[in-house]
Design a protein around this motif. Structure first.
Motif, PDB file in Angstrom:
ATOM      1  N   ARG B 224       0.834  -1.209   0.000  1.00  0.00           N
ATOM      2  CA  ARG B 224       0.000   0.000   0.000  1.00  0.00           C
ATOM      3  C   ARG B 224       0.864   1.252   0.000  1.00  0.00           C
ATOM      4  O   ARG B 224       0.572   2.218  -0.698  1.00  0.00           O
ATOM      5  CB  ARG B 224      -0.925   0.001   1.218  1.00  0.00           C
ATOM      6  CG  ARG B 224      -2.034  -1.046   1.145  1.00  0.00           C
ATOM      7  CD  ARG B 224      -2.922  -0.992   2.371  1.00  0.00           C
ATOM      8  NE  ARG B 224      -3.656   0.269   2.455  1.00  0.00           N
ATOM      9  CZ  ARG B 224      -3.388   1.218   3.327  1.00  0.00           C
ATOM     10  NH1 ARG B 224      -2.433   1.062   4.205  1.00  0.00           N
ATOM     11  NH2 ARG B 224      -4.080   2.318   3.338  1.00  0.00           N
ATOM     12  N   ASP B 225       1.928   1.221   0.807  1.00  0.00           N
ATOM     13  CA  ASP B 225       2.813   2.386   0.844  1.00  0.00           C
ATOM     14  C   ASP B 225       3.503   2.576  -0.505  1.00  0.00           C
ATOM     15  O   ASP B 225       3.668   3.700  -0.988  1.00  0.00           O
ATOM     16  CB  ASP B 225       3.867   2.219   1.944  1.00  0.00           C
ATOM     17  CG  ASP B 225       3.248   2.344   3.325  1.00  0.00           C
ATOM     18  OD1 ASP B 225       2.098   2.782   3.405  1.00  0.00           O
ATOM     19  OD2 ASP B 225       3.922   2.005   4.313  1.00  0.00           O
ATOM     20  N   GLU B 227       2.342   1.690  -3.383  1.00  0.00           N
ATOM     21  CA  GLU B 227       1.317   2.203  -4.291  1.00  0.00           C
ATOM     22  C   GLU B 227       1.151   3.717  -4.096  1.00  0.00           C
ATOM     23  O   GLU B 227       1.007   4.466  -5.067  1.00  0.00           O
ATOM     24  CB  GLU B 227       0.005   1.458  -4.020  1.00  0.00           C
ATOM     25  CG  GLU B 227      -1.140   1.765  -4.940  1.00  0.00           C
ATOM     26  CD  GLU B 227      -0.902   1.362  -6.388  1.00  0.00           C
ATOM     27  OE1 GLU B 227      -0.096   0.439  -6.638  1.00  0.00           O
ATOM     28  OE2 GLU B 227      -1.506   1.991  -7.274  1.00  0.00           O
ATOM     29  N   ALA B 228       1.197   4.173  -2.839  1.00  0.00           N
ATOM     30  CA  ALA B 228       1.042   5.605  -2.566  1.00  0.00           C
ATOM     31  C   ALA B 228       2.217   6.406  -3.126  1.00  0.00           C
ATOM     32  O   ALA B 228       2.057   7.570  -3.501  1.00  0.00           O
ATOM     33  CB  ALA B 228       0.903   5.848  -1.065  1.00  0.00           C
ATOM     34  N   ARG B 230       3.446   6.197  -5.894  1.00  0.00           N
ATOM     35  CA  ARG B 230       3.196   6.536  -7.292  1.00  0.00           C
ATOM     36  C   ARG B 230       2.642   7.948  -7.434  1.00  0.00           C
ATOM     37  O   ARG B 230       2.683   8.522  -8.519  1.00  0.00           O
ATOM     38  CB  ARG B 230       2.205   5.545  -7.917  1.00  0.00           C
ATOM     39  CG  ARG B 230       2.759   4.154  -8.029  1.00  0.00           C
ATOM     40  CD  ARG B 230       1.755   3.184  -8.584  1.00  0.00           C
ATOM     41  NE  ARG B 230       1.540   3.378 -10.012  1.00  0.00           N
ATOM     42  CZ  ARG B 230       0.565   2.790 -10.695  1.00  0.00           C
ATOM     43  NH1 ARG B 230      -0.255   1.992 -10.080  1.00  0.00           N
ATOM     44  NH2 ARG B 230       0.442   2.991 -11.975  1.00  0.00           N
ATOM     45  N   LEU B 231       2.061   8.517  -6.355  1.00  0.00           N
ATOM     46  CA  LEU B 231       1.498   9.869  -6.424  1.00  0.00           C
ATOM     47  C   LEU B 231       2.560  10.937  -6.207  1.00  0.00           C
ATOM     48  O   LEU B 231       2.242  12.120  -6.168  1.00  0.00           O
ATOM     49  CB  LEU B 231       0.399  10.034  -5.368  1.00  0.00           C
ATOM     50  CG  LEU B 231      -0.716   8.996  -5.374  1.00  0.00           C
ATOM     51  CD1 LEU B 231      -1.647   9.207  -4.203  1.00  0.00           C
ATOM     52  CD2 LEU B 231      -1.494   9.072  -6.685  1.00  0.00           C
ATOM     53  N   GLY B 232       3.818  10.526  -6.072  1.00  0.00           N
ATOM     54  CA  GLY B 232       4.884  11.478  -5.772  1.00  0.00           C
ATOM     55  C   GLY B 232       5.274  11.360  -4.306  1.00  0.00           C
ATOM     56  O   GLY B 232       4.441  11.026  -3.470  1.00  0.00           O
ATOM     57  N   ASP B 234       6.061  13.650  -2.076  1.00  0.00           N
ATOM     58  CA  ASP B 234       5.409  14.609  -1.181  1.00  0.00           C
ATOM     59  C   ASP B 234       3.981  14.171  -0.858  1.00  0.00           C
ATOM     60  O   ASP B 234       3.556  14.200   0.294  1.00  0.00           O
ATOM     61  CB  ASP B 234       5.375  16.001  -1.818  1.00  0.00           C
ATOM     62  CG  ASP B 234       6.739  16.671  -1.769  1.00  0.00           C
ATOM     63  OD1 ASP B 234       7.673  16.061  -1.200  1.00  0.00           O
ATOM     64  OD2 ASP B 234       6.872  17.782  -2.296  1.00  0.00           O
ATOM     65  N   THR B 235       3.234  13.787  -1.894  1.00  0.00           N
ATOM     66  CA  THR B 235       1.851  13.370  -1.672  1.00  0.00           C
ATOM     67  C   THR B 235       1.811  12.136  -0.779  1.00  0.00           C
ATOM     68  O   THR B 235       0.988  12.039   0.132  1.00  0.00           O
ATOM     69  CB  THR B 235       1.154  13.065  -3.011  1.00  0.00           C
ATOM     70  OG1 THR B 235       1.476  14.109  -3.927  1.00  0.00           O
ATOM     71  CG2 THR B 235      -0.336  12.982  -2.846  1.00  0.00           C
ATOM     72  N   ALA B 238       2.368  13.130   2.710  1.00  0.00           N
ATOM     73  CA  ALA B 238       1.186  13.790   3.253  1.00  0.00           C
ATOM     74  C   ALA B 238       0.089  12.782   3.594  1.00  0.00           C
ATOM     75  O   ALA B 238      -0.762  13.036   4.426  1.00  0.00           O
ATOM     76  CB  ALA B 238       0.654  14.830   2.263  1.00  0.00           C
ATOM     77  N   LEU B 239       0.110  11.617   2.926  1.00  0.00           N
ATOM     78  CA  LEU B 239      -0.880  10.572   3.212  1.00  0.00           C
ATOM     79  C   LEU B 239      -0.422   9.665   4.352  1.00  0.00           C
ATOM     80  O   LEU B 239      -1.059   8.653   4.637  1.00  0.00           O
ATOM     81  CB  LEU B 239      -1.139   9.736   1.960  1.00  0.00           C
ATOM     82  CG  LEU B 239      -1.895  10.442   0.840  1.00  0.00           C
ATOM     83  CD1 LEU B 239      -1.944   9.578  -0.405  1.00  0.00           C
ATOM     84  CD2 LEU B 239      -3.304  10.794   1.291  1.00  0.00           C
ATOM     85  N   GLY B 240       0.708  10.008   4.980  1.00  0.00           N
ATOM     86  CA  GLY B 240       1.135   9.245   6.153  1.00  0.00           C
ATOM     87  C   GLY B 240       2.139   8.146   5.851  1.00  0.00           C
ATOM     88  O   GLY B 240       2.410   7.310   6.708  1.00  0.00           O
ATOM     89  N   VAL B 241       2.694   8.119   4.633  1.00  0.00           N
ATOM     90  CA  VAL B 241       3.723   7.128   4.312  1.00  0.00           C
ATOM     91  C   VAL B 241       5.073   7.659   4.783  1.00  0.00           C
ATOM     92  O   VAL B 241       5.391   8.821   4.569  1.00  0.00           O
ATOM     93  CB  VAL B 241       3.791   6.885   2.778  1.00  0.00           C
ATOM     94  CG1 VAL B 241       4.924   5.933   2.436  1.00  0.00           C
ATOM     95  CG2 VAL B 241       2.471   6.354   2.273  1.00  0.00           C
ATOM     96  N   ARG B 242       5.841   6.789   5.462  1.00  0.00           N
ATOM     97  CA  ARG B 242       7.194   7.212   5.827  1.00  0.00           C
ATOM     98  C   ARG B 242       8.095   6.906   4.636  1.00  0.00           C
ATOM     99  O   ARG B 242       8.569   5.784   4.463  1.00  0.00           O
ATOM    100  CB  ARG B 242       7.646   6.489   7.078  1.00  0.00           C
ATOM    101  CG  ARG B 242       6.827   6.961   8.284  1.00  0.00           C
ATOM    102  CD  ARG B 242       6.854   5.981   9.403  1.00  0.00           C
ATOM    103  NE  ARG B 242       8.134   5.985  10.093  1.00  0.00           N
ATOM    104  CZ  ARG B 242       8.417   5.173  11.098  1.00  0.00           C
ATOM    105  NH1 ARG B 242       7.513   4.306  11.494  1.00  0.00           N
ATOM    106  NH2 ARG B 242       9.593   5.232  11.681  1.00  0.00           N
TER     107      ARG B 242
END
Lengths: 276, 344
Positions: B224-225, B227-228, B230-232, B234-235, B238-242
């Motif tokens: 999941r992290d 996959e996140a 892929r949004l860049g 910074d994004t 901001a979604l809580g991924v370290r």
């Protein structure tokens, strides 16, 4: 909706050796719209990035409800504080609904399942940004204004009480800029979301801000209500530009008119224009 | 009004999940069918009931050797190696948001291969020791490429160009070591240059199986992290991924898998590079890629090896077949990326 306090105290931060923020103090008024303005490279983006933990603080603290954000678990922080960065990337071919649903990330762990509440949050975000009719379209086929609304929808689906936005109106036509700023104002008024954004356009900043902050050289130069902040003196000190400030007859907010070196009427004409 | 919209959001989410499930199911079926085919049909046809009896431990004359010693280990190794290359490759491509950032293009497979060649030819090592050295060398090359391309952060393009240069150096190291080992057959030399599943043995696969279980589990656990990202960066943050921690974990896990597979079969050409984009093409925008890409990798190696053995005029190692598929795609990709910037 909880009111959260977000403050920076004696905050220094930067990239490598170069410090961009210099012992800055900043308190974000809860449930208000705060707009940060300033010349290029004055540290506006760096301030937003440090306040949302994208960048570590080299000295000082950022406190959310009195707790240091650098000590908080990252998912917990991301459930209270959202950030829309300057240039987010949409994966090729992703649909609007899929992208918006990515905003639910901090509400899930490795094993938690998608629930009705998640779908509701996504639907509410689509409706609030009027992107519901686009939900099955690929993001890369949308216009700039539509795409920005989709990114805001993703940030809304995150359901944070504080939302930071780094130049949300860049590259948009003026009608789309107004649309985005109206949308953020709706959000603030209906849900009490605390909004902090960086804007380039001083007049739009003064128009939409409850609290206007002018930055210069990595510090807050002046902060307060727009008509107290947007003065000829501030514009000269922060941007090195001579200007005149008039009042917008529609909103009653200050409007800055720059004085350049060309296209000026004679002094008499200026005087008679200025006289009511 | 909002309830109807919620229903349609849920509906489209379920439709995407359903399509991805279908793709994964079809890939699994394809893999199972090919696996059975490779057991049944080699130089000669072996009836299914004989295979079943052999697998259950009976000693069927002739079949015990052709299936038990030749076909089964070979097919299993092809699947394990393909899963490792596919999963490791797509992890890099997703993380760096560039299909050219696959470990076989940026030198990691070549580092593992060079270490394996040196360990075997120069030091006469065998088994797990070779795998461990290959993993260490793969991580070393990853660090080297990262360090060499670091200037105010790592830009994807610079990392890829540095990686291509490092690959070329390591390839020449392998060629040099092989040229000093005159006793080696062409087949063995090709293993370290293009990759091969020749001479697979069940026992030698255990380190690879262990690496796949540990590193693959780690990677899928952070799916999941990833996959996140892929949004860049910074994004994702901001979604809580370290972001930093996720990146280190993904690199370590992907390198671990790629290097373990390379230590046994050599750098099977372009499988890591091809699997992700092929998976992306068939999954479309219906969900995450790592699992489909791993299955595509396994299918590529299994089918490629079967073609190399039986469907071409003479026998080729699998890396020659996958290399022939991958090279044109690499050219296509470079042309397209040059035009548009491009992403996975």
């Amino acid at each position: 909706m909880m009111s959260h306090t977000l403050t920076a105290s004696a905050l220094s931060a930067g990239y490598g050796e170069r410090l961009v923020l210099d012992r800055l103090d900043f308190a974000v008024p809860p449930s208000r719209i705060t707009v940060i303005v300033g010349a290029n490279a004055c540290g506006k983006s760096t301030l937003l990035r440090t306040m949302s933990r994208l960048l570590p603080a080299s000295r000082g603290h950022v406190l959310l409800d009195g707790k240091s954000i650098h000590a908080m678990p990252s998912r917990e922080l991301a459930r209270t504080l959202g950030l829309l960065p300057q240039s987010p990337i949409a994966p090729e071919g992703i649909t609007v609904a899929d992208l918006v649903s990515r905003g639910r990330h901090p509400h899930h762990g490795v094993f938690s399942r998608w629930t009705r509440a998640d779908d509701e949050a996504v639907a509410a975000a689509l409706a609030a940004t009027r992107t519901d009719t686009l939900s099955e379209r690929p993001v890369d086929e949308l216009s700039g204004g539509q795409r920005q609304r989709v990114w805001i929808a993703m940030a809304l689906a995150q359901q944070t009480d504080v939302l930071l936005l780094d130049e949300p109106t860049t590259f948009l036509d003026i009608n789309h800029q107004i649309e985005v700023l109206d949308l953020l104002t709706d959000l603030n008024q209906t849900r009490g979301t605390t909004i902090v954004m960086v804007l380039h356009d001083l007049n739009l900043a003064a128009r939409y801000a409850d609290h206007l902050v002018a930055m210069a050289n990595g510090r807050l130069h002046v902060a307060g209500p727009p008509d107290a902040v947007l003065t000829e003196e501030t514009v000269r000190e922060v941007f090195g530009l001579d200007s005149r400030i008039i009042t917008d007859p529609t909103s009653g907010r200050p409007v800055m008119l720059p004085i350049g070196r060309h296209r000026m009427l004679s002094d008499d004409a200026i005087e008679s224009e200025a006289a009511p | 009004m909002l309830a109807a919209l919620t229903d349609s959001v849920a509906e489209s989410r379920r439709r995407r999940a359903g399509r991805r499930g279908l793709v994964v199911g079809l890939l699994l079926a394809l893999l199972a069918a090919t696996f059975l085919l490779t057991l049944l049909l080699g130089q000669s046809f072996t009836p299914p009931q004989d295979i079943l009896r052999t697998l259950l431990g009976e000693d069927v004359p002739g079949v015990a050797f052709t299936v038990g010693q030749l076909r089964l280990p070979r097919a299993l190794l092809a699947i394990l190696a393909g899963l490792s290359f596919g999963l490791g490759g797509v992890a890099f491509q997703i993380m760096l948001r560039n299909p050219l950032a696959s470990p076989d293009i940026i030198g990691i497979s070549w580092g593992a291969s060079a270490a394996a060649v040196i360990a075997i030819v120069v030091f006469g090592l065998k088994g797990p020791a070779v795998s461990v050295l290959a993993v260490v060398a793969g991580l070393g090359v990853a660090l080297l490429v990262y360090a060499l391309s670091f200037r105010n952060g790592v830009a994807g393009t610079r990392l890829i160009l540095v990686g291509i240069g490092v690959s070329a150096m390591l390839e020449s190291v392998i060629a040099y070591i092989l040229s000093t080992a005159p006793a080696w057959t062409l087949q063995e030399a090709l293993r370290w240059l293009t990759g091969s599943v020749n001479g697979a043995q069940l026992g030698a696969m255990l380190p690879l199986l262990a690496a796949l279980a540990v590193f693959g589990g780690l990677l899928l656990g952070h799916g999941r992290d990833l996959e996140a990202l892929r949004l860049g960066d910074d994004t994702a943050a901001a979604l809580g991924v370290r972001v930093g921690r996720t990146r280190v974990l993904v690199i370590a896990a992907a390198v671990g898998m790629i290097a373990s597979a390379t230590a046994i079969c050599g750098p099977i050409a372009f499988v890591a590079f091809l699997s992700g984009p092929i998976a992306a093409r068939i999954v479309g925008n219906n969900g995450s890629l790592p699992v489909p890409a791993a299955l595509v990798g396994a299918a590529l190696v299994l089918v490629g090896d079967y073609c190399g053995q039986f469907l071409l005029p003479s026998r080729y190692p699998v890396g020659v077949v996958t290399g022939a598929l991958g090279a044109p795609y690499l050219i296509f990709l470079i042309v397209r990326v040059n035009r548009s910037g491009g992403s996975l």
